[in-house]
Design a protein around this motif. Structure first.
Motif, short mmCIF file in Angstrom:
data_model
loop_
_atom_site.label_atom_id
_atom_site.label_comp_id
_atom_site.label_asym_id
_atom_site.label_seq_id
_atom_site.Cartn_x
_atom_site.Cartn_y
_atom_site.Cartn_z
N THR A 1 -14.33 -0.31 32.56
CA THR A 1 -13.76 0.20 31.31
C THR A 1 -12.66 1.22 31.59
O THR A 1 -11.60 1.19 30.97
CB THR A 1 -14.86 0.83 30.43
OG1 THR A 1 -15.84 -0.17 30.14
CG2 THR A 1 -14.31 1.40 29.15
N SER B 1 -9.59 -0.59 32.87
CA SER B 1 -8.91 -1.28 31.77
C SER B 1 -8.16 -0.30 30.89
O SER B 1 -7.02 -0.55 30.47
CB SER B 1 -9.92 -2.06 30.91
OG SER B 1 -10.52 -3.08 31.66
N HIS B 2 -8.78 0.85 30.61
CA HIS B 2 -8.11 1.87 29.80
C HIS B 2 -6.84 2.35 30.50
O HIS B 2 -5.80 2.51 29.85
CB HIS B 2 -9.06 3.06 29.54
CG HIS B 2 -8.37 4.20 28.87
ND1 HIS B 2 -8.08 4.19 27.52
CD2 HIS B 2 -7.89 5.37 29.36
CE1 HIS B 2 -7.46 5.31 27.20
NE2 HIS B 2 -7.34 6.05 28.31
N ARG C 1 -4.99 0.74 32.68
CA ARG C 1 -3.98 -0.33 32.61
C ARG C 1 -3.35 -0.39 31.22
O ARG C 1 -2.13 -0.46 31.08
CB ARG C 1 -4.58 -1.68 32.96
CG ARG C 1 -3.55 -2.82 32.80
CD ARG C 1 -4.12 -4.14 33.13
NE ARG C 1 -4.09 -4.26 34.59
CZ ARG C 1 -4.71 -5.19 35.27
NH1 ARG C 1 -5.44 -6.08 34.64
NH2 ARG C 1 -4.64 -5.24 36.57
N ASN C 2 -4.20 -0.33 30.19
CA ASN C 2 -3.70 -0.40 28.81
C ASN C 2 -2.90 0.84 28.42
O ASN C 2 -2.15 0.81 27.45
CB ASN C 2 -4.85 -0.61 27.83
CG ASN C 2 -5.51 -1.95 28.02
OD1 ASN C 2 -4.92 -2.89 28.54
ND2 ASN C 2 -6.76 -2.05 27.62
N SER C 3 -3.06 1.92 29.17
CA SER C 3 -2.32 3.16 28.90
C SER C 3 -1.00 3.21 29.68
O SER C 3 -0.30 4.21 29.64
CB SER C 3 -3.17 4.38 29.27
OG SER C 3 -4.31 4.43 28.46
N GLY C 4 -0.71 2.15 30.42
CA GLY C 4 0.55 2.08 31.15
C GLY C 4 0.56 2.81 32.48
O GLY C 4 1.63 3.07 33.04
#
Length: 188
Positions: A100, A103-104, A106-109
């Motif tokens: 998690t 993933s966070h 990665r999704n936060s750039g």
């Protein structure tokens, strides 16, 4: 909240993406060095799955300062009980937190190289050349995007936990049975 050592273990995994066993073996006296945490337990063998040296985010510092050092009696039993009481699928294991967090990030750039460094992995798709791949190492103190994203995630989970606690009550019976009460369903 009733089991401080479990709460510390969870916050450490969330704030550092530590492997569950490394977080369980964590000893701040030997592994916390100001703005850095060496997640590799003292005396543990060096393998390909080395635990990283990671930056310490601000919201983790008070937890580290008040670390009790008490081991969790049975993490597996605690985790199963927690999952059952909260209705979380059995596929969610402690390592799910690590996934998690990744993933966070990665999704936060956050750049892949920083994510790899935080997880203690060497990403084969990094753009470093072969020589620098062997000799150059990321500096955990220069992972601003990572620390910002980790702090954002930490605060988000903290807010969600506070909201959940406002609506729920955990009661522990004398025989250590845990009963979860949803306050929103109680009648006045």
């Amino acid at each position: 909240d009733q089991e401080r050592e479990v709460q510390q273990w969870l916050w450490l995994m969330l704030a550092t993406a530590a492997r569950p066993d490394a977080a369980l073996a964590f000893d701040p006296a030997h592994q916390w060095h100001g703005n850095l945490i060496d997640l590799h337990p003292k005396g543990a063998p060096q393998t390909d799955k080395r635990n990283a040296i990671v930056p310490v985010i601000e919201p983790l510092k008070p937890i580290l300062e008040s670390w009790t050092g008490s081991p969790v009696a049975s993490r597996k039993r605690w985790w199963r009980t927690m999952r059952d009481k909260l209705g979380i699928p059995a596929t969610h294991v402690p390592k799910t937190i690590r996934h998690t967090v990744a993933s966070h990030l990665r999704n936060s750039g956050v750049p892949g190289e920083q994510i790899s460094a935080l997880l203690g992995h060497k990403d084969r798709t990094d753009t470093l050349e072969r020589t620098s791949e062997r000799y150059a190492h990321g500096d955990p103190l220069k992972m601003r995007q990572t620390t910002k994203a980790l702090a954002t995630l930490f605060h988000s989970v903290e807010r969600a936990a506070d909201k959940w606690r406002a609506d729920h009550l955990l009661t522990i019976t004398p025989d250590n049975n845990k009963i979860l009460i949803d306050r929103t369903t109680l009648k006045s």
